[in-house]
Design a protein around this motif. Structure first.
Motif, mmCIF file in Angstrom:
data_model
loop_
_atom_site.group_PDB
_atom_site.id
_atom_site.type_symbol
_atom_site.label_atom_id
_atom_site.label_comp_id
_atom_site.label_asym_id
_atom_site.label_seq_id
_atom_site.Cartn_x
_atom_site.Cartn_y
_atom_site.Cartn_z
ATOM 1 N N LEU A 150 0.839 -1.167 0.145
ATOM 2 C CA LEU A 150 -0.022 -0.113 -0.093
ATOM 3 C C LEU A 150 0.883 1.404 -0.051
ATOM 4 O O LEU A 150 1.959 1.498 0.805
ATOM 5 C CB LEU A 150 -0.684 0.072 1.268
ATOM 6 N N ASN A 151 0.402 2.183 -0.808
ATOM 7 C CA ASN A 151 1.230 3.595 -1.018
ATOM 8 C C ASN A 151 2.612 3.178 -1.691
ATOM 9 O O ASN A 151 3.240 4.360 -1.897
ATOM 10 C CB ASN A 151 1.470 4.311 0.416
ATOM 11 N N GLU A 152 2.967 2.196 -2.019
ATOM 12 C CA GLU A 152 4.138 2.180 -2.769
ATOM 13 C C GLU A 152 4.075 2.550 -4.354
ATOM 14 O O GLU A 152 2.801 2.358 -4.842
ATOM 15 C CB GLU A 152 4.769 0.706 -2.792
ATOM 16 N N ALA A 153 4.871 3.104 -4.803
ATOM 17 C CA ALA A 153 4.936 3.639 -6.249
ATOM 18 C C ALA A 153 5.851 2.938 -7.155
ATOM 19 O O ALA A 153 6.883 2.336 -6.882
ATOM 20 C CB ALA A 153 5.014 4.994 -6.116
ATOM 21 N N GLY A 154 5.555 3.188 -8.515
ATOM 22 C CA GLY A 154 6.638 2.423 -9.460
ATOM 23 C C GLY A 154 6.415 2.987 -10.816
ATOM 24 O O GLY A 154 5.546 3.849 -10.996
ATOM 25 N N ILE A 155 7.394 2.658 -11.691
ATOM 26 C CA ILE A 155 7.034 3.020 -13.092
ATOM 27 C C ILE A 155 6.709 1.741 -14.122
ATOM 28 O O ILE A 155 7.505 0.712 -14.255
ATOM 29 C CB ILE A 155 7.992 3.948 -13.671
ATOM 30 N N ILE A 156 5.641 1.863 -14.847
ATOM 31 C CA ILE A 156 5.300 0.769 -15.521
ATOM 32 C C ILE A 156 6.540 0.264 -16.579
ATOM 33 O O ILE A 156 6.825 1.351 -17.502
ATOM 34 C CB ILE A 156 4.077 0.761 -16.441
ATOM 35 N N SER A 157 7.109 -0.797 -16.803
ATOM 36 C CA SER A 157 8.209 -0.984 -17.490
ATOM 37 C C SER A 157 8.259 -2.356 -18.124
ATOM 38 O O SER A 157 9.229 -2.637 -18.807
ATOM 39 C CB SER A 157 9.432 -0.922 -16.508
ATOM 40 N N GLY A 158 7.203 -2.823 -17.998
ATOM 41 C CA GLY A 158 7.252 -4.287 -18.618
ATOM 42 C C GLY A 158 6.203 -5.298 -18.314
ATOM 43 O O GLY A 158 5.245 -4.807 -17.620
ATOM 44 N N VAL A 159 6.103 -6.250 -19.176
ATOM 45 C CA VAL A 159 4.826 -7.085 -18.868
ATOM 46 C C VAL A 159 5.289 -8.602 -18.726
ATOM 47 O O VAL A 159 6.334 -8.777 -19.371
ATOM 48 C CB VAL A 159 3.750 -7.133 -19.996
ATOM 49 N N ARG A 160 4.706 -9.519 -18.060
ATOM 50 C CA ARG A 160 4.944 -10.973 -18.172
ATOM 51 C C ARG A 160 4.193 -11.531 -19.132
ATOM 52 O O ARG A 160 4.708 -12.583 -19.555
ATOM 53 C CB ARG A 160 4.703 -11.434 -16.704
ATOM 54 N N ASP A 161 2.949 -11.322 -19.490
ATOM 55 C CA ASP A 161 2.251 -11.762 -20.427
ATOM 56 C C ASP A 161 2.255 -11.041 -21.360
ATOM 57 O O ASP A 161 1.880 -9.861 -21.585
ATOM 58 C CB ASP A 161 0.795 -12.012 -19.903
ATOM 59 N N HIS A 162 2.656 -11.526 -22.781
ATOM 60 C CA HIS A 162 2.660 -10.760 -23.796
ATOM 61 C C HIS A 162 1.513 -11.136 -24.928
ATOM 62 O O HIS A 162 1.599 -10.598 -25.965
ATOM 63 C CB HIS A 162 4.175 -11.134 -24.618
ATOM 64 N N SER A 163 0.519 -11.476 -24.492
ATOM 65 C CA SER A 163 -0.636 -11.863 -25.375
ATOM 66 C C SER A 163 -1.362 -10.720 -25.729
ATOM 67 O O SER A 163 -1.669 -9.699 -24.966
ATOM 68 C CB SER A 163 -1.663 -12.743 -24.594
ATOM 69 N N PRO A 164 -1.917 -10.533 -26.909
ATOM 70 C CA PRO A 164 -2.598 -9.409 -27.503
ATOM 71 C C PRO A 164 -3.479 -9.113 -26.721
ATOM 72 O O PRO A 164 -4.003 -8.160 -26.349
ATOM 73 C CB PRO A 164 -2.940 -9.781 -28.796
ATOM 74 N N GLY A 165 -4.239 -9.922 -25.976
ATOM 75 C CA GLY A 165 -5.541 -9.681 -25.121
ATOM 76 C C GLY A 165 -5.116 -8.707 -23.989
ATOM 77 O O GLY A 165 -5.656 -7.850 -23.645
ATOM 78 N N PHE A 166 -4.050 -9.332 -23.271
ATOM 79 C CA PHE A 166 -3.629 -8.611 -22.087
ATOM 80 C C PHE A 166 -3.060 -7.047 -22.381
ATOM 81 O O PHE A 166 -3.384 -6.192 -21.727
ATOM 82 C CB PHE A 166 -2.427 -9.371 -21.533
ATOM 83 N N LEU A 167 -2.133 -6.922 -23.755
ATOM 84 C CA LEU A 167 -1.976 -5.708 -24.052
ATOM 85 C C LEU A 167 -2.755 -5.034 -24.358
ATOM 86 O O LEU A 167 -2.871 -3.561 -24.111
ATOM 87 C CB LEU A 167 -0.832 -6.151 -25.107
ATOM 88 N N GLN A 168 -3.676 -5.446 -25.206
ATOM 89 C CA GLN A 168 -5.046 -4.429 -25.413
ATOM 90 C C GLN A 168 -5.798 -3.963 -24.251
ATOM 91 O O GLN A 168 -6.111 -2.811 -24.119
ATOM 92 C CB GLN A 168 -6.088 -5.282 -26.364
ATOM 93 N N TYR A 169 -5.865 -4.874 -23.254
ATOM 94 C CA TYR A 169 -6.591 -4.422 -21.977
ATOM 95 C C TYR A 169 -5.700 -3.553 -21.229
ATOM 96 O O TYR A 169 -6.223 -2.385 -20.986
ATOM 97 C CB TYR A 169 -6.661 -5.723 -21.132
ATOM 98 N N LEU A 170 -4.352 -3.498 -21.197
ATOM 99 C CA LEU A 170 -3.569 -2.289 -20.593
ATOM 100 C C LEU A 170 -3.786 -1.076 -21.360
ATOM 101 O O LEU A 170 -3.950 -0.216 -20.707
ATOM 102 C CB LEU A 170 -2.160 -2.706 -20.475
ATOM 103 N N ASP A 171 -3.703 -1.181 -22.665
ATOM 104 C CA ASP A 171 -3.676 -0.192 -23.490
ATOM 105 C C ASP A 171 -5.060 0.558 -22.950
ATOM 106 O O ASP A 171 -5.142 1.790 -23.030
ATOM 107 C CB ASP A 171 -3.681 -0.333 -24.985
ATOM 108 N N LYS A 172 -6.201 -0.144 -23.124
ATOM 109 C CA LYS A 172 -7.582 0.644 -22.893
ATOM 110 C C LYS A 172 -7.688 1.188 -21.317
ATOM 111 O O LYS A 172 -8.049 2.377 -21.185
ATOM 112 C CB LYS A 172 -8.722 -0.683 -22.863
ATOM 113 N N GLN A 173 -6.883 0.738 -20.524
ATOM 114 C CA GLN A 173 -6.823 1.293 -19.050
ATOM 115 C C GLN A 173 -5.785 2.287 -18.963
ATOM 116 O O GLN A 173 -5.402 2.757 -18.127
ATOM 117 C CB GLN A 173 -6.392 0.159 -18.315
ATOM 118 N N GLN A 174 -5.000 2.683 -20.206
ATOM 119 C CA GLN A 174 -4.030 3.531 -19.989
ATOM 120 C C GLN A 174 -2.913 3.238 -19.114
ATOM 121 O O GLN A 174 -2.115 4.008 -18.487
ATOM 122 C CB GLN A 174 -4.466 5.000 -19.618
#
Ligand code: MN
Ligand code: MN
Ligand code: MN
Ligand code: MN
Lengths: 216, 216
Positions: A150-174
């Motif tokens: 809780l309250n920790e921060a980070g910079i989005i830098s990678g994904v463990r799942d490279h599937s189009p479905g997951f990537l599209q989801y992340l895109d939509k959520q910004q």
DNA sequence: CCAAATTTTTAGACAAGTCTAAAAAAACGA
DNA sequence: TCGTTTTTTTAGACTTGTCTAAAAATTTGG
């Protein structure tokens, strides 16, 4: 120099080696959507060429030469992905299959010029590091969002799942590479999390949190 | 969709069809550096797929479908050559072999985006026309320098010989696509010619004159 | 027009890469 | 520990694309 099939085996063995020191026949078969019997055949050929260390029933590791070749293929794959996204404006969920073909284009000079053309990018569109012409790269330490407190921060830098479905989801959520996130709540019931991304709050499941990587 | 070997056969048949209406087994074998027996085998497969019209001993022509595929491959080849020269700064004698590999990358979307990225070039680095996505292109009428008469002029627009040696020679002589030339002398003894290119006079042999193409 | 030369096709083999089915080895578990 | 399950390897077959050698068809030219 090496056939397309050989290159795919070496690359698969390299990726599997990151999780397990010794890679099994069945793991390779699963990764390449082929059968164990086919893998055994190919392992013999790769061992004859001294690209892998292989003893019957013992699993395999890459030799220094084999690893070098694997890293060249991974370099090509990631540089082409970067090209497709940055120059041809493909989305990050669209490029993997094309890169699977492009990575087998053999010219070393071509890939070096491509690297220069794009000003030597350090990471591909999914945050994975791009090896230089000698196969060297800095492996940044990334951790899954799921392990943040809780309250920790980070910079989005990678994904463990490279599937189009997951990537599209992340895109939509910004939830895009480079964005700063902060954990503002953790729901105890299902371990889902609420993140602050810029001015918005986003609710992600435990599954998503495990597959999204941040630098801290 | 089609295998690499099939694509190479269709492309070879297309190119040979430009000179001869019916393409023979031996011509194809020579073009692909393979044996006549291998060609016969492949012709049967291509005929089964209805990509060529083939009757034993009669030679072949492309069907409409076969020609469309051939033109797609040629489109890819020439777009990649343009990319390699214009974006990656390769010389025009260096790109053919790389394009021979790149032309087999299958994504239609990729090649269309590449086309757009380069702003829809009409000709490749050797002056050959680039078909559009539907396979259409304007075939400009080019004539060999050898058929020009004294004092006639033209603009260098293509080559008949694509070998690196010939291309390097032209480069060194500044005989580059787009330059205006004028025949200032024809030596009767060996049919060699003297060209005026900008401020310089260049002496070329009959062989060179036959392989250098101009628009008039 | 027909014999000789040339071209094309057929026959049979091989290498790469894959598969299924069965045997062998290793790992598991009661 | 020892029988059972799982993993891996072997055996044998198939596909694609290639080859050489030989047969068949076509073309050529005297
Ligand atoms: Mn990828
Ligand atoms: Mn990637
Ligand atoms: Mn070319
Ligand atoms: Mn060209």
């Amino acid at each position: 120099m090496n056939t397309l099939a050989e290159e795919n085996y070496l690359k698969a063995i390299y990726h599997l080696s990151l999780n397990d020191l010794n890679v099994s026949t069945n793991q390779i078969a699963a990764a390449l959507c082929t059968k164990a019997a086919s893998v055994t055949d190919m392992l013999k050929k790769l061992a004859d060429k001294e690209l892998i260390n292989y003893e019957r029933y013992q699993g395999v590791t890459l030799t220094a030469v084999g690893e070098k070749i694997a890293l060249q293929i991974i370099r090509r794959h990631r540089l082409w992905e970067y090209f497709l996204v940055e120059k041809l404006n493909f989305k990050w969920d669209e490029v993997h299959e094309m890169a699977e073909e492009l990575e087998h284009i053999s010219s070393v000079e071509l890939v070096d010029r491509l690297d220069k053309f794009m000003d030597y990018p350090k990471h591909d569109p999914h945050g994975d590091p791009i090896p230089d012409r000698d196969g060297n790269f800095k492996k940044h330490e990334l951790i899954p969002v799921a392990s943040l407190k809780l309250n920790e921060a980070g910079i989005i830098s990678g994904v463990r799942d490279h599937s189009p479905g997951f990537l599209q989801y992340l895109d939509k959520q910004q939830l895009i590479i480079g964005k700063k996130i902060k954990i503002t709540d953790i729901i105890a019931y299902d371990n889902s999390m609420i993140l602050q991304v810029e001015t918005i709050a986003i609710h992600i499941s435990r599954d998503v949190a495990k597959n999204l990587l941040v630098a801290i």
